[in-house]
Design a protein around this motif. Structure first.
Motif, PDB file in Angstrom:
ATOM      1  N   TYR A 426       0.829  -1.211   0.000  1.00 24.38           N
ATOM      2  CA  TYR A 426       0.000   0.000   0.000  1.00 24.38           C
ATOM      3  C   TYR A 426       0.864   1.263   0.000  1.00 24.38           C
ATOM      4  O   TYR A 426       0.652   2.189  -0.800  1.00 24.38           O
ATOM      5  CB  TYR A 426      -0.940   0.002   1.215  1.00 24.38           C
ATOM      6  N   ARG A 427       1.838   1.290   0.890  1.00 21.19           N
ATOM      7  CA  ARG A 427       2.715   2.459   0.937  1.00 21.19           C
ATOM      8  C   ARG A 427       3.603   2.542  -0.297  1.00 21.19           C
ATOM      9  O   ARG A 427       3.918   3.639  -0.773  1.00 21.19           O
ATOM     10  CB  ARG A 427       3.557   2.417   2.217  1.00 21.19           C
ATOM     11  N   TYR A 428       4.000   1.392  -0.815  1.00 23.23           N
ATOM     12  CA  TYR A 428       4.789   1.365  -2.053  1.00 23.23           C
ATOM     13  C   TYR A 428       3.992   1.988  -3.205  1.00 23.23           C
ATOM     14  O   TYR A 428       4.514   2.832  -3.950  1.00 23.23           O
ATOM     15  CB  TYR A 428       5.155  -0.077  -2.390  1.00 23.23           C
ATOM     16  N   PHE A 429       2.723   1.609  -3.327  1.00 24.03           N
ATOM     17  CA  PHE A 429       1.881   2.155  -4.388  1.00 24.03           C
ATOM     18  C   PHE A 429       1.677   3.657  -4.211  1.00 24.03           C
ATOM     19  O   PHE A 429       1.735   4.424  -5.192  1.00 24.03           O
ATOM     20  CB  PHE A 429       0.523   1.445  -4.415  1.00 24.03           C
ATOM     21  N   ILE A 430       1.435   4.093  -2.987  1.00 24.83           N
ATOM     22  CA  ILE A 430       1.269   5.529  -2.737  1.00 24.83           C
ATOM     23  C   ILE A 430       2.529   6.281  -3.151  1.00 24.83           C
ATOM     24  O   ILE A 430       2.455   7.347  -3.793  1.00 24.83           O
ATOM     25  CB  ILE A 430       0.952   5.783  -1.247  1.00 24.83           C
ATOM     26  N   ALA A 431       3.694   5.741  -2.814  1.00 24.66           N
ATOM     27  CA  ALA A 431       4.957   6.404  -3.148  1.00 24.66           C
ATOM     28  C   ALA A 431       5.198   6.446  -4.649  1.00 24.66           C
ATOM     29  O   ALA A 431       5.664   7.459  -5.180  1.00 24.66           O
ATOM     30  CB  ALA A 431       6.119   5.692  -2.453  1.00 24.66           C
ATOM     31  N   ILE A 432       4.875   5.355  -5.347  1.00 23.68           N
ATOM     32  CA  ILE A 432       5.031   5.338  -6.805  1.00 23.68           C
ATOM     33  C   ILE A 432       4.088   6.354  -7.448  1.00 23.68           C
ATOM     34  O   ILE A 432       4.478   7.101  -8.361  1.00 23.68           O
ATOM     35  CB  ILE A 432       4.751   3.930  -7.375  1.00 23.68           C
ATOM     36  N   THR A 433       2.844   6.409  -6.975  1.00 21.84           N
ATOM     37  CA  THR A 433       1.872   7.369  -7.524  1.00 21.84           C
ATOM     38  C   THR A 433       2.315   8.797  -7.256  1.00 21.84           C
ATOM     39  O   THR A 433       2.270   9.662  -8.141  1.00 21.84           O
ATOM     40  CB  THR A 433       0.481   7.128  -6.907  1.00 21.84           C
ATOM     41  N   PHE A 434       2.731   9.065  -6.036  1.00 17.08           N
ATOM     42  CA  PHE A 434       3.238  10.394  -5.682  1.00 17.08           C
ATOM     43  C   PHE A 434       4.473  10.728  -6.523  1.00 17.08           C
ATOM     44  O   PHE A 434       4.601  11.836  -7.055  1.00 17.08           O
ATOM     45  CB  PHE A 434       3.577  10.423  -4.191  1.00 17.08           C
ATOM     46  N   GLY A 435       5.385   9.765  -6.646  1.00 16.23           N
ATOM     47  CA  GLY A 435       6.638  10.003  -7.347  1.00 16.23           C
ATOM     48  C   GLY A 435       6.467  10.239  -8.834  1.00 16.23           C
ATOM     49  O   GLY A 435       7.167  11.074  -9.416  1.00 16.23           O
ATOM     50  N   CYS A 436       5.534   9.531  -9.458  1.00 23.81           N
ATOM     51  CA  CYS A 436       5.391   9.677 -10.914  1.00 23.81           C
ATOM     52  C   CYS A 436       4.826  11.046 -11.288  1.00 23.81           C
ATOM     53  O   CYS A 436       4.927  11.462 -12.443  1.00 23.81           O
ATOM     54  CB  CYS A 436       4.524   8.556 -11.490  1.00 23.81           C
ATOM     55  N   LEU A 437       4.234  11.743 -10.320  1.00 21.87           N
ATOM     56  CA  LEU A 437       3.687  13.083 -10.565  1.00 21.87           C
ATOM     57  C   LEU A 437       4.639  14.184 -10.120  1.00 21.87           C
ATOM     58  O   LEU A 437       4.324  15.377 -10.288  1.00 21.87           O
ATOM     59  CB  LEU A 437       2.355  13.234  -9.816  1.00 21.87           C
ATOM     60  N   ILE A 438       5.801  13.819  -9.566  1.00 24.11           N
ATOM     61  CA  ILE A 438       6.673  14.809  -8.941  1.00 24.11           C
ATOM     62  C   ILE A 438       7.310  15.750  -9.959  1.00 24.11           C
ATOM     63  O   ILE A 438       7.639  16.901  -9.627  1.00 24.11           O
ATOM     64  CB  ILE A 438       7.769  14.104  -8.091  1.00 24.11           C
ATOM     65  N   LEU A 439       7.489  15.308 -11.202  1.00 25.79           N
ATOM     66  CA  LEU A 439       8.038  16.193 -12.226  1.00 25.79           C
ATOM     67  C   LEU A 439       7.122  17.380 -12.463  1.00 25.79           C
ATOM     68  O   LEU A 439       7.582  18.505 -12.716  1.00 25.79           O
ATOM     69  CB  LEU A 439       8.246  15.423 -13.536  1.00 25.79           C
ATOM     70  N   TYR A 440       5.808  17.147 -12.368  1.00 23.96           N
ATOM     71  CA  TYR A 440       4.824  18.200 -12.622  1.00 23.96           C
ATOM     72  C   TYR A 440       4.433  18.949 -11.357  1.00 23.96           C
ATOM     73  O   TYR A 440       3.721  19.957 -11.434  1.00 23.96           O
ATOM     74  CB  TYR A 440       3.574  17.605 -13.274  1.00 23.96           C
ATOM     75  N   ALA A 441       4.875  18.470 -10.186  1.00 22.72           N
ATOM     76  CA  ALA A 441       4.495  19.127  -8.929  1.00 22.72           C
ATOM     77  C   ALA A 441       4.879  20.601  -8.889  1.00 22.72           C
ATOM     78  O   ALA A 441       4.067  21.428  -8.442  1.00 22.72           O
ATOM     79  CB  ALA A 441       5.101  18.373  -7.743  1.00 22.72           C
TER      80      ALA A 441
END
Length: 470
Positions: A426-441
């Motif tokens: 669960y935390r792994y998925f949250i981190a991947i989702t958060f991370g894949c959007l970090i370029l646009y953050a």
């Protein structure tokens, strides 16, 4: 473990925080007393302070792997907030649109100063969060068949409802509906859904292959037919959005794969990170030109701005901050009102219901729409978006920039720990989702990743069987 952050002693943290707090005091003490005007010396000084803070962060977080949430965020943040002000101050290069050049000329120094404060506070928040060793939790996953079926249905449904205007790229050339989306109606809800399922599929594949399989005796270590189908569907997903010229959807999947790969399989060296960043900016700038219908030249950004042109599309988001400064000078702060759109967006149809009940307009609850309306008028056919610093400053001013940037830095630090896979799926998925959007953050609302994470967790509960192995 490859890519593992080295554990710094307490004294090391103090040594890194002392110069950061010093830089924060200096940046606040030298903040321009008025927001109006371009002072080249002050702009260069603030940019140097920001660069010094980033250098301190890199030195005290040195590791073999450079493709990380923090490095991607810092690179994107510096480009978004400092490239155009520096180009404007040091060269004769100006944005192609007159209102962009005028906005930077009027508020560029104050924008760079706010950005310097923001990035220093982000780095302080990142450093302050305690780096505790995770208790290793390994989950056994199942449900690839359900994920494959849902992914296929989502892609086919999106293709059907998006229609010809999406795939012939006319939506980018003459957009006249909700400026925060490229499609509307049913396709507008499927658009984020198919994105979330693509990231969920990729997270499932990486976690199963590189975390579950090596740690669970008897776990199949090779891909089965459903895993292969997920790989095929991810490739189809990328192809669909590349045809439409939607680089954002493709970029997030590629970044998700890169972060997952570098955190668990093999670290990405500094030279590789720089090369990947340059190639990525170049390719996606070309896609932007292509989808806009410019057939006269494939690389006008290179012709106009030289090699700096590969990132000007990202850098022009500084205008959202300079315009935000103009807005707050005239109207004051909004105290969270412009975050309502992102919060309501978590619940399907909630935003529309809220607007109909309150008789408000979308621009009154959305920073991106408010900036567009203020700059281009209520009948604008394109959107300017928002940015990390602009979104905070519009709502809560300088105090918000200081504290919210620090909180976001702490969140990024947490995500870097979770993305290693030692805290369960669960935390792994949250981190991947958060991370894949970090370029646009740096060029989006600070709450931009909220809906993908909440919807994604709901989909994980629905489609994936997660059992704790240990």
């Amino acid at each position: 473990m490859k890519g593992q952050r080295s554990k710094s002693p307490g004294m090391g943290k103090i040594v890194s925080l002392l110069p950061l707090f010093f830089l924060l005091v200096v940046s606040l003490a030298t903040l321009p007393t008025q927001s109006y005007g371009m002072n080249v010396g002050k702009l260069l000084f603030m940019s140097s302070i920001a660069l010094a803070a980033i250098t301190i962060h890199i030195i005290f977080n040195m590791e073999k792997n450079w493709l990380r949430i923090d490095t991607v965020f810092l690179l994107s943040f510096f480009i978004v907030n400092f490239q155009w002000p520096l180009m404007y101050a040091l060269t004769d290069l100006v944005p192609t649109r007159r209102y962009q050049a005028y906005s930077i000329e009027q508020f560029g120094t104050f924008a760079a100063s706010l950005s310097a404060v923001s990035i220093i506070c982000w780095i302080i928040g990142y450093a302050l969060w305690p780096k505790k060793e995770s208790l290793k939790r390994v989950d056994d996953l199942g449900g690839a068949s359900k994920v494959s079926a849902a992914f296929l249905v989502a892609i086919v449904s999106f293709i059907f409802f998006a229609g010809e205007s999406f795939f012939n790229r006319s939506v980018y050339q003459n957009r006249n509906f909700d400026l925060t989306q490229v499609v509307s109606g049913v396709a507008g809800y499927l658009y984020p859904l198919v994105q979330i399922i693509s990231v969920m599929s990729l997270s499932y594949l990486f976690y199963n292959r590189y975390i579950s399989a090596p740690n669970i005796p008897g776990k199949q270590k090779s891909f089965d037919i459903y895993d292969i189908s997920l790989i095929g569907l991810i490739a189809l997903y990328c192809a669909v959005f590349l045809v439409a010229g939607d680089r954002g959807q493709v970029a997030l999947v590629l970044l998700a794969a890169g972060l997952a790969f570098s955190s668990k399989v093999r670290p990405i060296r500094a030279s590789e990170f720089i090369l990947l960043a340059a190639v990525g900016f170049f390719i996606f700038s070309i896609i932007a030109v292509w989808r806009g219908g410019n057939s006269d030249s494939a690389t006008p950004f290179i012709e106009d701005y030289g090699y700096l042109g590969i990132s000007t599309n990202l850098a022009q988001s500084i205008v959202t901050l300079t315009q935000s400064i103009s807005i707050t000078d005239a109207q004051g702060f909004f105290w969270g009102k412009l975050w309502l759109s992102q919060i309501l967006g978590i619940v399907p149809f909630a935003q529309g219901a809220f607007l109909s009940v309150t008789d408000l307009s979308l621009y009154e609850i959305s920073s991106s729409n408010y900036i567009t309306m203020f700059t281009l008028g209520e009948n604008a056919s394109t959107g300017l978006g928002t940015s990390f610093v602009a979104d905070i400053y519009l709502n809560f001013g300088l105090i918000g920039v200081i504290f919210i940037s620090a909180i976001y830095g702490s969140i990024c630090s947490i995500m870097i720990n979770w993305i290693r896979g030692n805290d369960g799926f669960y935390r792994y998925f949250i981190a991947i989702t958060f991370g894949c959007l970090i370029l646009y953050a740096p060029r989006s609302s600070i709450l931009f990743s909220l809906k993908p994470i909440v919807w994604g967790i709901a989909l994980v509960f629905s489609l994936i069987r997660v059992r704790k192995f240990r």
